[in-house]
Structures are given as structure tokens and as C-alpha cells.
Write an enzyme that holds these catalytic residues in place. Structure first.
Site, PDB file in Angstrom:
ATOM      1  NE  ARG A  19     -36.220  65.235   1.565  1.00  0.00           N
ATOM      2  CZ  ARG A  19     -37.172  66.156   1.452  1.00  0.00           C
ATOM      3  NH1 ARG A  19     -38.198  65.950   0.635  1.00  0.00           N
ATOM      4  NH2 ARG A  19     -37.115  67.274   2.132  1.00  0.00           N
ATOM      5  CD  GLU A 160     -43.129  74.920  11.922  1.00  0.00           C
ATOM      6  OE1 GLU A 160     -43.252  74.177  10.920  1.00  0.00           O
ATOM      7  OE2 GLU A 160     -42.442  75.959  11.920  1.00  0.00           O
ATOM      8  CB  ALA A 408     -11.476  66.949 -52.351  1.00  0.00           C
TER       9      ALA A 408
END
Length: 449
Positions: A19, A160, A408
Site C-alpha cells: 500500500r 478478531e 563592491a
């Protein structure tokens, strides 16, 4: 009472996990950043078990690789003939063992060591039950098997759901499947159960109802025995784990501005007076010291954040990131395998990898450390108090000395000495009137077509 007998653990992990619809073995899917099986083995380790056996089937190579170094051994169940048959496959691995055996499930990852101890303690009480079953009371008992027990927890019947009558279905105590049994009893009992049922399988719970000694039940919280058989169930277990971890963090002095949006890993460590803003994700290996702030939309993994430091918003700390006390990692900054000294700042739009940033240094917006040449990684060192101008590229290996200033837009390829100014850019050259002449020329060319 505390059990003192030797302990062995059997973990059932032979299910197909169809699954999950995944090439990854079901028990290796992660909850809070850790595979489910390793969550369980971490709790088991607190019992200091003498032996650990993981029963695997399909995909056992993945399981074997995952448990390497944990002390667990693999037993193989080639055919899926039920839980009783799966447990029987551990017989050879437990040859010569004398003590108590816990039977757990690899897809039930969050059972606490305290609960395991409680099962063993009950097994060794004076009435010496044949087996101890772990029960729980879910909000919706649905189709779980029921446990009918007296006021002392002695099991009168296990049934069960499909075989239960109306009165039995009204019972809220359900069977988790987890069990504790003495080694002298387990395999003898397994030899006595049959497979006369619709599935033709050997069910472990059937040993409880064999004639002879009584068995007992103790209870756990429902979240602790939640199993994972699908992606949806895994998400539910994850959500429940996260809710408890968030509550724990807030109890311990952490402020979560929007708790439901913060996600922790199994090993996240948080100091006191930590502030965490919305939409923060912690991967494995993160430690955050007292008074630090993690701002919104940040992602941290394998990182240390120092006292009073600030990270984010929109920051990413990758493995090896170390942010020193009162240091600042700002918005859209990525740090990888790099250390920021006390009070250092990397405030905007930067990548800092394989680097050391000295105390009080300031790295300007858009700066990157060019740490990879396509083949190897190299290191950048920025000294204490240094200033790196915006949009600079530091091509490693390179060292910027203490107090140095990099202008810079510089591309730095050589070391810069302490307190020096480094400028790496062409001279500015302005041509008066050039732009208007260019536009007129191009407009005329366009009109002529």
C-alpha cells in the site's frame, strides 16, 4: 518493579508494504527525519538488549543495510505465512538465549522504552503470565481485534473483530499485536498454534488463548502503537509526532509563533527563549542555543546556531553550518559547511560555502564564495572585522585578512592582507551624449525598414 532478566527483541519487518507503493522498504520510510525501523531500534537500545533480531522478507537487502552497526541481525521469512510464522524465523538467531523476548513491529515506530520496560515488568510479576500483550484504546476502535480482560488485566479472551459478537465489539480495549514472552515458552507455544483460518496463516496472538497459563494485558496510549501501512497513515503518525514535539518545545521555554507550521526532526535540540517564526523546517542534526531567533520560511539541517544568533527569514543552513553567538544570517542566504564568528553578518542574498567568517565581519549583499571548480572544493577565510562589498565573488582558495575591505563588485582571486582595500573592477568610463546619439541612430535604422 524492574525486569533484570536478559532481554532479546524480535522486530517483524517482513511485510510487503504494497500500500506504500514504493521501491523503498516500508519500515525505512522516515518519520521526523528518521526511518521508522531506526526509531524503534533507538528505543530498544535503552533496554540494553542481549540480542536483536529483525525478521525481513522482500527487500531485506535494504533492511540489512539500514541496521548495519546497530547490533541487530537479520532473520529471513521467505514466505508470508502470518505473524506467528514470522516470529518462528527468529528461532536460530536466538539459539541459547535465556531471558525475556519482546516482539515488536517495524511499522509501529514510536513505542517508548518505558512501555517496553512495563511489558517486561508485568511478565515478571508474581503470577508469571504466559505472555503480556500491549493493548490500547483508540478514539475509533473500528476493526481492531478486541481484548477481554478482568480488573487485574488478566486476559479472558482475545477475538478478531470479524469473529466478535456485539458485546465484544463494544469493548474498547484493542490489541496492538506487541507482546512479551519468556524465551522458554515462545517457540514451544508457536509449535502448538495452527493455521485453520480463512487466510491459512499462523497468527501470533493465538498463543495467548492456548490452554494452560493465563496471559495479561497492559495499556499504552493509542499514538504510541499507531501503525503505518500507507502514505496517509505515515502522514498521520508524522503529524501526531510533530504535535507532541511542538508541545514539548513550548513547555521547555521555546516560543512558536505559529506552532502548526513548524516541523522538527527527531534530534532537534532547542535552548531556552528561542523564538521560531512561522513555516520553519528543521532537518536532522540541528542545535539552537538560548535566545536565538529563527525567522519565517527558513530551513535548517546539520547546523549549529549560537546564543542570541538570528537566522532568516528565508535562510537555508546546510550541513556543517555553524552560526556563532549574536551572528546574523539574513534573507535568502545559504550557508554550507561554513562558520560565522561572533557577531558576523551575512544579511542578504549570499552563498557562503566551505568558509570561515571571522568575528564581526560583514559580508555584503549578493556575495558568494566560489568554492567549487567542477572537481574539488576549496576554502575561503574572511578575517575578523573584515568588510566584503556587495556583489563580490571570492574565488577559493583565498584569504581576506582581518579588517580588510573588499570593494563592491570585486572578483577576488588572490589573498588580501589585513586592513587593506581590495578593488577588482575596471575604471568607470563615461561618454557624454553617447546614449542619445545611439538611440537616434537605431530609431532611424528601424524607420528605414
Amino acid at each position: 518493579m524492574t525486569a533484570t532478566r536478559p532481554v532479546a527483541v524480535i522486530i517483524l519487518a517482513a511485510g510487503q508494504g504494497t500500500r506504500m507503493k514504493s521501491a523503498r522498504h516500508k519500515v525505512l520510510h522516515p518519520v521526523a527525519g528518521r526511518p521508522m525501523l531506526l526509531h524503534l531500534l533507538a528505543s530498544v537500545s535503552e533496554l540494553k538488549p542481549e540480542r536483536q533480531v529483525v525478521v525481513a522478507g522482500a527487500g531485506r537487502e535494504q533492511v540489512e543495510a539500514a541496521v548495519a552497526g546497530t547490533g541487530a541481525v537479520i532473520a529471513v521469512q521467505d514466505k508470508q505465512l502470518g505473524t506467528g510464522h514470522a516470529v518462528a524465523q527468529a528461532h536460530d538467531a536466538l539459539a541459547g538465549f535465556a531471558g525475556d523476548i519482546l516482539i515488536l513491529y517495524g511499522d509501529v515506530p514510536l513505542v517508548r522504552a518505558e512501555t517496553m520496560r512495563a511489558m517486561l515488568d508485568r511478565l515478571n510479576q508474581g503470577d508469571e503470565p504466559r505472555a503480556v500483550v500491549l493493548g490500547f484504546r483508540p478514539a475509533d476502535a473500528a476493526a481492531y481485534g478486541r481484548i477481554i480482560a478482568d480488573g487485574q488485566g488478566v486476559i479472558e479472551k482475545m477475538v478478531e473483530y470479524k469473529d466478535a459478537d456485539a458485546a465484544e465489539r463494544a469493548v474498547t480495549l484493542c490489541n496492538s499485536g506487541l507482546m512479551a514472552v519468556r524465551s522458554t515458552d515462545l517457540f514451544v507455544l508457536l509449535d502448538k498454534i495452527g493455521n485453520d483460518n480463512a487466510a491459512g496463516e499462523y497468527y501470533l496472538p493465538d498463543i495467548v488463548m492456548l490452554p494452560g497459563a493465563q496471559s495479561a494485558v497492559i495499556e499504552a496510549e493509542a499514538w504510541e502503537v499507531a501503525g503505518v501501512n500507507s502514505r496517509a497513515e505515515m502522514a498521520s503518525v508524522e503529524a501526531d509526532w510533530q504535535d507532541r514535539r511542538r508541545a514539548e518545545a513550548m513547555r521547555d521555554g521555546v516560543t512558536l509563533v505559529a506552532p502548526d507550521t513548524v516541523f522538527f526532526a527527531y534530534d532537534t535540540v532547542l535552548g531556552r527563549d528561542v523564538l521560531i517564526e512561522p513555516n520553519v523546517v528543521f532537518g536532522p542534526g540541528v542545535t539552537v542555543a538560548d535566545n536565538a531567533t529563527i525567522r519565517a520560511f527558513s530551513h535548517l539541517e546539520g547546523a549549529d546556531v549560537g546564543v542570541g544568533a538570528e537566522v532568516g527569514p528565508y535562510a537555508r543552513l546546510r550541513p556543517g553550518a555553524k552560526v556563532g553567538p549574536k551572528a546574523k544570517v539574513g534573507n535568502f542566504v545559504e550557508i554550507k559547511k561554513a562558520e560565522l564568528g561572533e557577531g558576523a553578518k551575512v544579511n542578504h542574498l549570499s552563498y557562503i560555502g566551505d568558509a570561515i567568517i571571522g568575528a564581526g565581519a560583514n559580508v555584503g549583499a549578493g556575495t558568494i564564495t566560489c568554492n567549487y571548480d567542477g572537481f574539488f572544493k576549496y576554502r575561503t577565510e574572511i578575517g575578523a572585522g573584515a568588510f566584503i562589498g556587495s556583489n563580490s565573488a571570492l574565488v577559493a582558495p583565498v584569504k581576506i585578512g582581518d579588517g580588510a575591505i573588499v570593494g563592491a563588485g570585486s572578483v577576488v582571486t588572490k589573498d588580501v592582507e589585513a586592513d587593506a582595500l581590495c578593488l577588482v573592477r575596471p575604471a568607470q568610463n563615461a561618454k557624454p551624449g553617447w546614449a542619445s546619439r545611439f538611440r537616434a541612430k537605431m530609431q532611424a535604422r528601424k524607420a528605414a525598414k
